[in-house]
Scaffold this motif. Sequence first.
Motif, PDB file in Angstrom:
ATOM      1  N   ASP A 267     -12.879 -31.606  37.919  1.00  0.00           N
ATOM      2  CA  ASP A 267     -12.447 -31.478  39.315  1.00  0.00           C
ATOM      3  C   ASP A 267     -13.320 -30.469  40.058  1.00  0.00           C
ATOM      4  OD1 ASP A 267     -10.462 -33.343  39.003  1.00  0.00           O
ATOM      5  OD2 ASP A 267      -8.852 -31.868  38.720  1.00  0.00           O
ATOM      6  N   LEU A 268     -13.626 -29.355  39.406  1.00  0.00           N
ATOM      7  CA  LEU A 268     -14.493 -28.357  40.042  1.00  0.00           C
ATOM      8  C   LEU A 268     -15.903 -28.909  40.239  1.00  0.00           C
ATOM      9  CD1 LEU A 268     -13.580 -24.905  38.451  1.00  0.00           C
ATOM     10  CD2 LEU A 268     -13.200 -25.664  40.794  1.00  0.00           C
ATOM     11  N   LEU A 269     -16.421 -29.615  39.244  1.00  0.00           N
ATOM     12  CA  LEU A 269     -17.746 -30.220  39.380  1.00  0.00           C
ATOM     13  C   LEU A 269     -17.765 -31.204  40.544  1.00  0.00           C
ATOM     14  CD1 LEU A 269     -20.630 -30.863  38.487  1.00  0.00           C
ATOM     15  CD2 LEU A 269     -19.677 -32.471  36.820  1.00  0.00           C
ATOM     16  N   SER A 270     -16.756 -32.042  40.629  1.00  0.00           N
ATOM     17  CA  SER A 270     -16.665 -33.012  41.722  1.00  0.00           C
ATOM     18  C   SER A 270     -16.618 -32.312  43.072  1.00  0.00           C
ATOM     19  CB  SER A 270     -15.422 -33.884  41.531  1.00  0.00           C
ATOM     20  OG  SER A 270     -15.305 -34.815  42.582  1.00  0.00           O
ATOM     21  N   ARG A 271     -15.875 -31.208  43.136  1.00  0.00           N
ATOM     22  CA  ARG A 271     -15.797 -30.453  44.388  1.00  0.00           C
ATOM     23  C   ARG A 271     -17.155 -29.855  44.753  1.00  0.00           C
ATOM     24  NH1 ARG A 271     -14.610 -29.903  49.443  1.00  0.00           N
ATOM     25  NH2 ARG A 271     -14.275 -27.747  50.116  1.00  0.00           N
ATOM     26  N   ALA A 272     -17.871 -29.321  43.774  1.00  0.00           N
ATOM     27  CA  ALA A 272     -19.203 -28.766  44.043  1.00  0.00           C
ATOM     28  C   ALA A 272     -20.143 -29.837  44.573  1.00  0.00           C
ATOM     29  CB  ALA A 272     -19.775 -28.146  42.771  1.00  0.00           C
ATOM     30  N   LEU A 273     -20.115 -31.010  43.961  1.00  0.00           N
ATOM     31  CA  LEU A 273     -20.968 -32.109  44.423  1.00  0.00           C
ATOM     32  C   LEU A 273     -20.599 -32.513  45.844  1.00  0.00           C
ATOM     33  CD1 LEU A 273     -21.024 -34.297  41.167  1.00  0.00           C
ATOM     34  CD2 LEU A 273     -22.940 -33.021  42.137  1.00  0.00           C
ATOM     35  N   ASP A 274     -19.313 -32.545  46.152  1.00  0.00           N
ATOM     36  CA  ASP A 274     -18.869 -32.909  47.503  1.00  0.00           C
ATOM     37  C   ASP A 274     -19.376 -31.908  48.539  1.00  0.00           C
ATOM     38  OD1 ASP A 274     -17.546 -35.144  46.584  1.00  0.00           O
ATOM     39  OD2 ASP A 274     -15.557 -34.207  46.576  1.00  0.00           O
ATOM     40  N   ILE A 275     -19.299 -30.617  48.197  1.00  0.00           N
ATOM     41  CA  ILE A 275     -19.757 -29.579  49.135  1.00  0.00           C
ATOM     42  C   ILE A 275     -21.247 -29.723  49.401  1.00  0.00           C
ATOM     43  CG2 ILE A 275     -20.126 -27.098  49.433  1.00  0.00           C
ATOM     44  CD1 ILE A 275     -17.518 -26.655  47.830  1.00  0.00           C
ATOM     45  N   VAL A 276     -22.029 -29.910  48.341  1.00  0.00           N
ATOM     46  CA  VAL A 276     -23.486 -30.043  48.503  1.00  0.00           C
ATOM     47  C   VAL A 276     -23.817 -31.275  49.331  1.00  0.00           C
ATOM     48  CG1 VAL A 276     -25.678 -30.425  47.297  1.00  0.00           C
ATOM     49  CG2 VAL A 276     -23.998 -28.820  46.348  1.00  0.00           C
ATOM     50  N   GLN A 277     -23.181 -32.394  49.017  1.00  0.00           N
ATOM     51  CA  GLN A 277     -23.509 -33.656  49.678  1.00  0.00           C
ATOM     52  C   GLN A 277     -22.992 -33.722  51.111  1.00  0.00           C
ATOM     53  OE1 GLN A 277     -22.003 -36.418  46.767  1.00  0.00           O
ATOM     54  NE2 GLN A 277     -23.769 -36.154  45.409  1.00  0.00           N
ATOM     55  N   ALA A 278     -22.077 -32.823  51.475  1.00  0.00           N
ATOM     56  CA  ALA A 278     -21.588 -32.769  52.859  1.00  0.00           C
ATOM     57  C   ALA A 278     -22.577 -32.068  53.784  1.00  0.00           C
ATOM     58  CB  ALA A 278     -20.236 -32.067  52.906  1.00  0.00           C
ATOM     59  N   THR A 279     -23.585 -31.406  53.210  1.00  0.00           N
ATOM     60  CA  THR A 279     -24.627 -30.754  54.007  1.00  0.00           C
ATOM     61  C   THR A 279     -25.866 -31.653  54.075  1.00  0.00           C
ATOM     62  OG1 THR A 279     -25.753 -29.648  52.161  1.00  0.00           O
ATOM     63  CG2 THR A 279     -23.787 -28.560  53.060  1.00  0.00           C
ATOM     64  N   ASP A 280     -26.918 -31.122  54.677  1.00  0.00           N
ATOM     65  CA  ASP A 280     -28.188 -31.858  54.729  1.00  0.00           C
ATOM     66  C   ASP A 280     -29.082 -31.495  53.550  1.00  0.00           C
ATOM     67  OD1 ASP A 280     -28.823 -29.239  55.444  1.00  0.00           O
ATOM     68  OD2 ASP A 280     -30.344 -29.838  56.902  1.00  0.00           O
ATOM     69  N   ALA A 281     -28.474 -31.012  52.448  1.00  0.00           N
ATOM     70  CA  ALA A 281     -29.256 -30.512  51.314  1.00  0.00           C
ATOM     71  C   ALA A 281     -30.151 -31.578  50.713  1.00  0.00           C
ATOM     72  CB  ALA A 281     -28.323 -29.936  50.241  1.00  0.00           C
ATOM     73  N   VAL A 282     -29.635 -32.804  50.579  1.00  0.00           N
ATOM     74  CA  VAL A 282     -30.426 -33.887  49.989  1.00  0.00           C
ATOM     75  C   VAL A 282     -31.624 -34.206  50.881  1.00  0.00           C
ATOM     76  CG1 VAL A 282     -30.423 -36.336  49.370  1.00  0.00           C
ATOM     77  CG2 VAL A 282     -28.514 -34.868  48.674  1.00  0.00           C
ATOM     78  N   GLU A 283     -31.392 -34.316  52.183  1.00  0.00           N
ATOM     79  CA  GLU A 283     -32.485 -34.609  53.114  1.00  0.00           C
ATOM     80  C   GLU A 283     -33.503 -33.465  53.138  1.00  0.00           C
ATOM     81  OE1 GLU A 283     -29.257 -34.912  53.759  1.00  0.00           O
ATOM     82  OE2 GLU A 283     -29.137 -37.103  53.841  1.00  0.00           O
ATOM     83  N   TYR A 284     -33.011 -32.223  53.065  1.00  0.00           N
ATOM     84  CA  TYR A 284     -33.904 -31.067  53.039  1.00  0.00           C
ATOM     85  C   TYR A 284     -34.835 -31.123  51.835  1.00  0.00           C
ATOM     86  CZ  TYR A 284     -35.445 -26.239  52.435  1.00  0.00           C
ATOM     87  OH  TYR A 284     -36.213 -25.107  52.259  1.00  0.00           O
ATOM     88  N   ALA A 285     -34.264 -31.380  50.653  1.00  0.00           N
ATOM     89  CA  ALA A 285     -35.073 -31.427  49.437  1.00  0.00           C
ATOM     90  C   ALA A 285     -36.047 -32.595  49.476  1.00  0.00           C
ATOM     91  CB  ALA A 285     -34.166 -31.509  48.201  1.00  0.00           C
ATOM     92  N   ARG A 286     -35.611 -33.733  50.012  1.00  0.00           N
ATOM     93  CA  ARG A 286     -36.529 -34.877  50.135  1.00  0.00           C
ATOM     94  C   ARG A 286     -37.692 -34.546  51.065  1.00  0.00           C
ATOM     95  NH1 ARG A 286     -31.784 -39.458  50.323  1.00  0.00           N
ATOM     96  NH2 ARG A 286     -31.667 -39.807  48.060  1.00  0.00           N
ATOM     97  N   GLY A 287     -37.425 -33.748  52.085  1.00  0.00           N
ATOM     98  CA  GLY A 287     -38.507 -33.312  52.966  1.00  0.00           C
ATOM     99  C   GLY A 287     -39.540 -32.481  52.229  1.00  0.00           C
ATOM    100  N   LYS A 288     -39.079 -31.635  51.307  1.00  0.00           N
ATOM    101  CA  LYS A 288     -40.007 -30.836  50.503  1.00  0.00           C
ATOM    102  C   LYS A 288     -40.822 -31.728  49.564  1.00  0.00           C
ATOM    103  CE  LYS A 288     -39.088 -26.843  52.180  1.00  0.00           C
ATOM    104  NZ  LYS A 288     -40.120 -26.122  52.978  1.00  0.00           N
ATOM    105  N   VAL A 289     -40.176 -32.753  49.017  1.00  0.00           N
ATOM    106  CA  VAL A 289     -40.905 -33.718  48.191  1.00  0.00           C
ATOM    107  C   VAL A 289     -42.028 -34.352  49.010  1.00  0.00           C
ATOM    108  CG1 VAL A 289     -40.757 -35.939  46.987  1.00  0.00           C
ATOM    109  CG2 VAL A 289     -38.980 -34.206  46.640  1.00  0.00           C
ATOM    110  N   ASP A 290     -41.716 -34.767  50.217  1.00  0.00           N
ATOM    111  CA  ASP A 290     -42.724 -35.385  51.090  1.00  0.00           C
ATOM    112  C   ASP A 290     -43.885 -34.426  51.352  1.00  0.00           C
ATOM    113  OD1 ASP A 290     -41.358 -37.765  51.280  1.00  0.00           O
ATOM    114  OD2 ASP A 290     -40.395 -37.285  53.189  1.00  0.00           O
TER     115      ASP A 290
END
Length: 324
Positions: A267-290
């Motif tokens: 449950d805590l892991l799921s909550r952590a993933l939800d918090i991260v994915q609710a931000t622009d963190a994925v898009e930010y990291a993909r920008g660094k990949v680019d």
Amino acid sequence: MSSNKMFDVVKEDLVKLEKEMLAVVQSPIELITEIGTHLVNSGGKRLRPALYFLAVRCGNSVDEKNIMPLAAAIEMIHMASLVHDDVIDSADMRRGTPTANSKWGNQISILSGDYLFAKAFSLIAKQNYSSRVTMILAQLICDLSEGEIIQNKETFRASKDKSEYYARIAKKTANFIAASCELGAIVAKLPEKEIDALRQYGEAIGMAFQITDDLLDLTATQEEIGKPAGNDILQGIVTLPVIHALEVSPNSEELQAILKTRDMSNDLLSRALDIVQATDAVEYARGKVDEYITKAYDVLPSSIPTAVFEAYQLAADSIRIRTY
């Protein structure tokens, strides 16, 4: 992009590599042969030797007998580091296959990793490689160890230090990919300017590769990546998208508290993933990949053979879009 398509120009080298590695792990000790064969047959992208082979094929007067032993040594060092990583992480699966430690236990796995390191250097010792080659490989293993120590020191601390993260992934991943390109260029006897350019290319795609790997840990399924989603968070390892979420999320304090939890519930892991994915963190990291992929394109020397140049571009493209 299929790795077969990407590395068409060196596909025969990669086929020979598999045979070479299976031969190298043979031992009078039956268990060592069994473990080594399991590790080789577990597969992998063979990205590092493939990039090495591409650089080698830029040369016009390469001593053929010096090509394969170094390629095998590169991949065996990688395999050894993964065996040790799996022990440290208590990982049961890698690439959808049981890890050595889950099959034979931690002690035998650590010794097997040590054995692979030793076999890699025995391959080098039997050939007429320069001291530069052996120094690069020795420094590479130092970097791998330093990166793991840095990571272990920072687990469950929820650090927001991006510079520490970049230094860690350089040592654990990017420097190895850079060295693979550099070693191939040295064997090919390329000019120093091209050797340096190919090393820079390898470093750039290596950084992109690890950031993408960290993204997949948050976004991919276990079936896609061969290990549980969110495994880094479970291990207390803070990656770039998580660091960014700690900076920008309104739930940053809650996320930080979860990341410091050593016995984390689902449950805590799921909550952590939800918090991260609710931000622009994925898009930010993909920008660094680019950004890193663009740098890789920019440093590729146009003087290398066209087929190799295009293969290196495809390799960079594949990292940008990889899903496993």
